[in-house]
Write a protein that holds these residues in place. Structure first.
Motif, PDB file in Angstrom:
ATOM      1  N   ALA A   1      50.390  98.762  43.643  1.00 33.42           N
ATOM      2  CA  ALA A   1      49.266  97.827  43.525  1.00 33.42           C
ATOM      3  C   ALA A   1      47.995  98.630  43.293  1.00 33.42           C
ATOM      4  CB  ALA A   1      49.125  96.968  44.779  1.00 33.42           C
ATOM      5  N   GLU A   2      46.945  97.926  42.879  1.00 31.71           N
ATOM      6  CA  GLU A   2      45.639  98.554  42.682  1.00 31.71           C
ATOM      7  C   GLU A   2      44.601  97.810  43.507  1.00 31.71           C
ATOM      8  OE1 GLU A   2      42.602 100.157  39.215  1.00 31.71           O
ATOM      9  OE2 GLU A   2      44.639  99.488  38.706  1.00 31.71           O
ATOM     10  N   LEU A   3      43.844  98.562  44.304  1.00 30.39           N
ATOM     11  CA  LEU A   3      42.836  97.994  45.184  1.00 30.39           C
ATOM     12  C   LEU A   3      41.462  98.544  44.830  1.00 30.39           C
ATOM     13  CD1 LEU A   3      44.648  98.440  48.639  1.00 30.39           C
ATOM     14  CD2 LEU A   3      44.740  96.446  47.125  1.00 30.39           C
ATOM     15  N   SER A   4      40.444  97.769  45.129  1.00 31.24           N
ATOM     16  CA  SER A   4      39.069  98.241  45.005  1.00 31.24           C
ATOM     17  C   SER A   4      38.480  98.374  46.399  1.00 31.24           C
ATOM     18  CB  SER A   4      38.234  97.264  44.178  1.00 31.24           C
ATOM     19  OG  SER A   4      37.972  96.083  44.930  1.00 31.24           O
ATOM     20  N   GLU A   5      37.284  98.950  46.495  1.00 35.33           N
ATOM     21  CA  GLU A   5      36.666  99.101  47.808  1.00 35.33           C
ATOM     22  C   GLU A   5      36.361  97.759  48.451  1.00 35.33           C
ATOM     23  OE1 GLU A   5      32.705 100.955  47.507  1.00 35.33           O
ATOM     24  OE2 GLU A   5      32.966 100.760  45.345  1.00 35.33           O
ATOM     25  N   HIS A   6      36.297  96.694  47.641  1.00 35.76           N
ATOM     26  CA  HIS A   6      36.053  95.362  48.190  1.00 35.76           C
ATOM     27  C   HIS A   6      37.288  94.787  48.881  1.00 35.76           C
ATOM     28  CE1 HIS A   6      32.277  95.515  46.077  1.00 35.76           C
ATOM     29  NE2 HIS A   6      32.894  95.698  44.919  1.00 35.76           N
ATOM     30  N   ASP A   7      38.454  95.380  48.622  1.00 36.67           N
ATOM     31  CA  ASP A   7      39.693  94.918  49.253  1.00 36.67           C
ATOM     32  C   ASP A   7      39.918  95.557  50.615  1.00 36.67           C
ATOM     33  OD1 ASP A   7      40.479  93.291  47.056  1.00 36.67           O
ATOM     34  OD2 ASP A   7      41.147  95.088  45.992  1.00 36.67           O
ATOM     35  N   LEU A   8      39.062  96.526  50.980  1.00 37.14           N
ATOM     36  CA  LEU A   8      39.228  97.262  52.224  1.00 37.14           C
ATOM     37  C   LEU A   8      37.935  97.229  53.017  1.00 37.14           C
ATOM     38  CD1 LEU A   8      40.975 100.293  50.554  1.00 37.14           C
ATOM     39  CD2 LEU A   8      42.074  98.868  52.276  1.00 37.14           C
TER      40      LEU A   8
END
Length: 336
Positions: free
Chosen positions: A185-192
């Motif tokens: 998967a690919e996450l951004s800093e907004h997902d954490l």
């Protein structure tokens, strides 16, 4: 990431149901990389609280229709109003099992060796959970030997871990070996939650590594802008010249690179909208993470699910993979 409500069943190892733990107040369960995972919960006192017996009874955790965690009870406490249950996954049996066989393996990846030893342990304890062996990601091969009743099984697993064995337990089944390099998967800093940092550290860097094994030693070297940063790695349980040469090559490859690393706080939790599912969060898998202008790959080392009156959260512990270049070949590009 949106989670279905959690439900907890109590049963024997072979599936005879004792009952369900109703209206839990708090719960926490985890998946770990090369560590025993744990489930803990508290609930109002109920009839089955007095019947739960360590090792005889197991607890299963379900989210919706999906089993997510299962393992034997280690301890219970109770009073007139409440009860608590503390469990571990099946890897805890390594501390309650002597090595079951006398055997030698030659020129093998460490994961199939571990699977043979795990399978015997699980058979001894009548646990139906066949190990999953992942395809080898490197050409590293080892000779390994065990003797029946000489050591506890966790000691043999520790020796294999020094040779590169990676393992976890997911949904009650041991998963042995390195996960594929392709990110799930690919996450951004907004997902954490929490703030990311970029770290460039040479604290563990060495490009001249001497590996000392049982009977011999080998030095592995690689060029690093004219530097000669030396270290010694002691692997007292590792024998055989080929084994030690392989270990030296692995260690110098891991320790000789100085790179920018994306650091995510250990307390980071996934947002409800994070584009990943709980079933994908298996320790060892890789995630592309973008933050602070850096897009890179991180390895999942731990996932912890916590529930209570304020809802349920999913915390992750992410780390830089040992060999980043392999992951970059899988499609992750570093950008500034």
């Amino acid at each position: 990431m949106k989670l279905e409500p959690a439900a907890f069943g109590v049963h024997t190892f072979d599936g005879v149901q004792l009952g369900a733990i109703e209206t839990p107040k708090t719960f926490t369960w985890s998946r770990e990389r090369n560590e025993v995972s744990r489930l803990q919960l508290t609930a109002p006192m109920q009839d089955l609280g007095a019947e739960i017996t360590p090792w005889l009874h197991w607890v299963s955790c379900w989210h919706g229709q999906s089993l997510q965690w299962i393992g034997p009870v280690q301890e219970t406490t109770r009073d007139r109003t409440g009860m608590s249950v503390d469990c571990r996954d099946v890897s805890t049996f390594m501390w309650r099992t002597r090595t079951q066989t006398t055997r030698r393996w030659s020129g093998m990846d460490v994961a199939p060796i571990a699977a043979d030893l795990w399978a015997e342990m699980l058979t001894l304890h009548s646990v139906r959970a066949d190990p999953i062996v992942l395809p080898a990601r490197t050409d590293s091969r080892y000779d390994f030997e065990v003797k029946s009743d000489l050591k506890m099984l966790h000691q043999d697993m520790d020796a294999l871990s020094k040779m590169g064995l990676r393992w976890t337990v997911a949904k009650g089944r041991p998963v042995l070996g390195e996960q594929p390099v392709a990110p799930v998967a690919e996450l951004s800093e907004h997902d954490l939650s929490g703030g990311a940092m970029i770290r460039r550290s040479g604290a563990k860097t060495s490009n001249d590594v001497r590996v000392q094994g049982k009977n011999s030693a080998v030095t592995g070297r690689t060029p690093l802008v004219g530097l000669h940063l030396q270290s010694i790695m002691s692997l007292d349980d590792l024998g055989g010249a080929t084994n030690i040469e392989t270990a030296a090559a692995q260690y110098v490859n891991r320790r000789s690179a100085i790179r920018d690393e994306l650091v995510i706080p250990t307390s980071a939790t996934l947002s409800p909208d994070a584009p990943i599912e709980l079933n994908q969060l298996i320790p060892g898998v890789h995630l592309v993470v973008s933050a602070l202008g850096l897009r890179t790959v991180l390895r999942l080392d731990q996932v912890t699910v916590t529930g209570g009156a304020e809802g349920t959260s999913v915390a992750v512990r992410l780390a830089t993979p040992d060999v980043l270049t392999d992951l970059e070949k899988a499609g992750a590009q570093v950008q500034t």
